[in-house]
Design an enzyme around this catalytic site. Structure first.
Site, PDB file in Angstrom:
ATOM      1  N   ARG A 150       0.864  -1.178   0.000  1.00  0.00           N
ATOM      2  CA  ARG A 150       0.000   0.000   0.000  1.00  0.00           C
ATOM      3  C   ARG A 150       0.902   1.230   0.000  1.00  0.00           C
ATOM      4  O   ARG A 150       2.025   1.195   0.513  1.00  0.00           O
ATOM      5  CB  ARG A 150      -0.896   0.030   1.230  1.00  0.00           C
ATOM      6  CG  ARG A 150      -1.856  -1.161   1.353  1.00  0.00           C
ATOM      7  CD  ARG A 150      -2.658  -1.063   2.638  1.00  0.00           C
ATOM      8  NE  ARG A 150      -3.619  -2.151   2.769  1.00  0.00           N
ATOM      9  CZ  ARG A 150      -3.382  -3.284   3.424  1.00  0.00           C
ATOM     10  NH1 ARG A 150      -2.202  -3.469   4.012  1.00  0.00           N
ATOM     11  NH2 ARG A 150      -4.310  -4.221   3.498  1.00  0.00           N
ATOM     12  N   LYS A 174      -2.411  -2.620   7.772  1.00  0.00           N
ATOM     13  CA  LYS A 174      -3.661  -2.271   8.444  1.00  0.00           C
ATOM     14  C   LYS A 174      -3.890  -3.171   9.647  1.00  0.00           C
ATOM     15  O   LYS A 174      -3.550  -4.355   9.635  1.00  0.00           O
ATOM     16  CB  LYS A 174      -4.828  -2.417   7.461  1.00  0.00           C
ATOM     17  CG  LYS A 174      -4.950  -1.283   6.461  1.00  0.00           C
ATOM     18  CD  LYS A 174      -6.218  -1.432   5.640  1.00  0.00           C
ATOM     19  CE  LYS A 174      -6.407  -0.258   4.699  1.00  0.00           C
ATOM     20  NZ  LYS A 174      -7.649  -0.387   3.904  1.00  0.00           N
ATOM     21  N   HIS A 249      -2.437   2.244  -5.952  1.00  0.00           N
ATOM     22  CA  HIS A 249      -3.262   1.069  -5.678  1.00  0.00           C
ATOM     23  C   HIS A 249      -3.493   0.250  -6.953  1.00  0.00           C
ATOM     24  O   HIS A 249      -3.715  -0.959  -6.882  1.00  0.00           O
ATOM     25  CB  HIS A 249      -4.599   1.479  -5.064  1.00  0.00           C
ATOM     26  CG  HIS A 249      -5.102   0.506  -4.038  1.00  0.00           C
ATOM     27  ND1 HIS A 249      -4.538   0.388  -2.782  1.00  0.00           N
ATOM     28  CD2 HIS A 249      -6.093  -0.421  -4.090  1.00  0.00           C
ATOM     29  CE1 HIS A 249      -5.174  -0.548  -2.109  1.00  0.00           C
ATOM     30  NE2 HIS A 249      -6.113  -1.066  -2.882  1.00  0.00           N
ATOM     31  N   ARG A 252      -0.846  -2.172  -7.003  1.00  0.00           N
ATOM     32  CA  ARG A 252      -1.157  -3.246  -6.042  1.00  0.00           C
ATOM     33  C   ARG A 252      -2.137  -4.241  -6.679  1.00  0.00           C
ATOM     34  O   ARG A 252      -1.972  -5.458  -6.561  1.00  0.00           O
ATOM     35  CB  ARG A 252      -1.740  -2.630  -4.772  1.00  0.00           C
ATOM     36  CG  ARG A 252      -2.134  -3.627  -3.674  1.00  0.00           C
ATOM     37  CD  ARG A 252      -2.445  -2.834  -2.404  1.00  0.00           C
ATOM     38  NE  ARG A 252      -3.298  -3.555  -1.477  1.00  0.00           N
ATOM     39  CZ  ARG A 252      -2.853  -4.373  -0.527  1.00  0.00           C
ATOM     40  NH1 ARG A 252      -1.553  -4.610  -0.417  1.00  0.00           N
ATOM     41  NH2 ARG A 252      -3.679  -4.966   0.304  1.00  0.00           N
ATOM     42  N   HIS A 275      -4.670  -9.032   3.398  1.00  0.00           N
ATOM     43  CA  HIS A 275      -6.117  -8.963   3.585  1.00  0.00           C
ATOM     44  C   HIS A 275      -6.521  -9.836   4.768  1.00  0.00           C
ATOM     45  O   HIS A 275      -6.132 -11.000   4.842  1.00  0.00           O
ATOM     46  CB  HIS A 275      -6.861  -9.469   2.339  1.00  0.00           C
ATOM     47  CG  HIS A 275      -6.784  -8.523   1.184  1.00  0.00           C
ATOM     48  ND1 HIS A 275      -7.018  -8.914  -0.129  1.00  0.00           N
ATOM     49  CD2 HIS A 275      -6.508  -7.194   1.124  1.00  0.00           C
ATOM     50  CE1 HIS A 275      -6.883  -7.867  -0.923  1.00  0.00           C
ATOM     51  NE2 HIS A 275      -6.581  -6.821  -0.196  1.00  0.00           N
ATOM     52  N   TYR A 284     -10.517 -10.161  -7.263  1.00  0.00           N
ATOM     53  CA  TYR A 284      -9.645 -10.350  -8.420  1.00  0.00           C
ATOM     54  C   TYR A 284     -10.007 -11.580  -9.258  1.00  0.00           C
ATOM     55  O   TYR A 284      -9.596 -11.676 -10.410  1.00  0.00           O
ATOM     56  CB  TYR A 284      -8.186 -10.498  -7.966  1.00  0.00           C
ATOM     57  CG  TYR A 284      -7.665  -9.316  -7.200  1.00  0.00           C
ATOM     58  CD1 TYR A 284      -7.338  -8.132  -7.852  1.00  0.00           C
ATOM     59  CD2 TYR A 284      -7.502  -9.371  -5.821  1.00  0.00           C
ATOM     60  CE1 TYR A 284      -6.867  -7.033  -7.147  1.00  0.00           C
ATOM     61  CE2 TYR A 284      -7.019  -8.281  -5.110  1.00  0.00           C
ATOM     62  CZ  TYR A 284      -6.707  -7.115  -5.777  1.00  0.00           C
ATOM     63  OH  TYR A 284      -6.241  -6.042  -5.073  1.00  0.00           O
TER      64      TYR A 284
END
Length: 304
Positions: A150, A174, A249, A252, A275, A284
């Site tokens: 990120r 995150k 992004h 990414r 994630h 995806y």
């Protein structure tokens, strides 16, 4: 209890007991303060279904600098913050509305934008590597595509964080979760060339070379900001003749797409992206399954 006092207690709870990042805490503060702006400093017990309904109408009509209304996803961030606050109230035995009474708005998931291998090469070629800023930019582009970082993670990197010989390092993403990052030989080479060309001893891996006040009081270059990286990527995409919107992004997304197209399993890609939920990674799959076209051509309406 007044709402403002309860918000303060909630934010302290997020910081001390939940160990949430300062950015997350600031976001929750912003979202909940919006409810104070709308309803005033009411009692927590005054937050009921009707008040939330009216607040949601208010949010839906609240403009921004770039739009006449807040996007549904942004409105949901406000509701998620309120849900989390109400769960905190239940945990602390503060009389309040049940969190499950707050329903999120339905949203349509945006289509994933990614670059083809040819577009990636064109993007990389735009950086003028005869200059230190261009070397830095090429290293950034290579690193973003090679690692799936990120942009917030990338600009937080320091020199000592990255191991160019092993081509791997750890990053805290995150939710304060650590994950391993692996980079390609090309990315390692360009980062090495950039660092060799630098004459400063500043700790940040990527520093500024133009704009306002490049150096701090100690004479070191300042850390590059996420916004600067976003502008740089967008500018190079235009120079490369790429018509789609391109951001850090997007690289990414391109990283994840490239892995899946070449046969990587979804769980591995989930871990590499950091994630917490596999459902996030599944965005995806509808564009990356390498077998579907072959299956279609082999089996659909096959004639003798």
């Amino acid at each position: 209890m007044l709402f403002s006092k309860a918000i303060t207690d909630f934010l302290e709870y997020l910081e001390i007991e939940q160990n949430r990042s300062q950015k997350t805490i600031a976001n929750y503060d912003h979202y909940l303060t919006r409810l104070v702006d709308f309803a005033g400093d009411i009692k927590v017990t005054d937050i009921d279904a009707e008040l939330i309904r009216k607040w949601r109408l208010w949010l839906n009509r609240l403009g921004t600098n770039t739009s006449d209304e807040l996007q549904k996803t942004t409105q949901n961030y406000h509701l998620i913050a309120l849900r989390s606050f109400l769960k905190f109230c239940a945990k602390r035995n503060i009389p309040a509305l049940a969190a499950d009474k707050v329903e999120l708005a339905r949203t349509t998931r945006k289509q994933v934008t990614f670059l083809t291998p040819e577009e990636v090469e064109r993007l990389f070629a735009q950086a003028d590597t005869s200059k230190i800023a261009g070397l830095r930019d090429r290293a950034i582009l290579e690193l973003l595509f090679s690692s799936g970082l990120r942009v917030s993670e990338l600009v937080s990197l320091d020199r000592e964080h990255i191991n160019l010989k092993r081509r791997e390092f750890m990053v805290r993403g995150k939710g304060q979760k650590d994950r391993p990052i692996f980079i390609s030989p090309d990315a390692a080479r360009w980062i090495g060339e950039y660092l060799s060309a630098r004459e400063d001893t500043a700790s940040p891996l990527f520093v500024r070379y133009s704009g306002r006040k490049e150096v701090d009081r100690s004479g070191n270059f300042q850390r590059l900001t996420a916004r600067s990286v976003q502008r740089m990527v967008a500018r190079y995409a235009i120079l490369a003749g790429i018509t789609k919107h391109v951001s850090p992004h997007t690289l990414r997304h391109s990283f994840a797409t490239d892995l899946l197209m070449n046969g990587a399993d979804l769980r591995s890609v989930q871990a590499l992206l950091g994630h917490s939920n596999i459902a996030t990674t599944q965005i995806y799959t509808h564009v990356t399954d390498p077998h579907l076209k072959a299956v279609h051509e082999k089996f659909h309406h096959k004639k003798e």
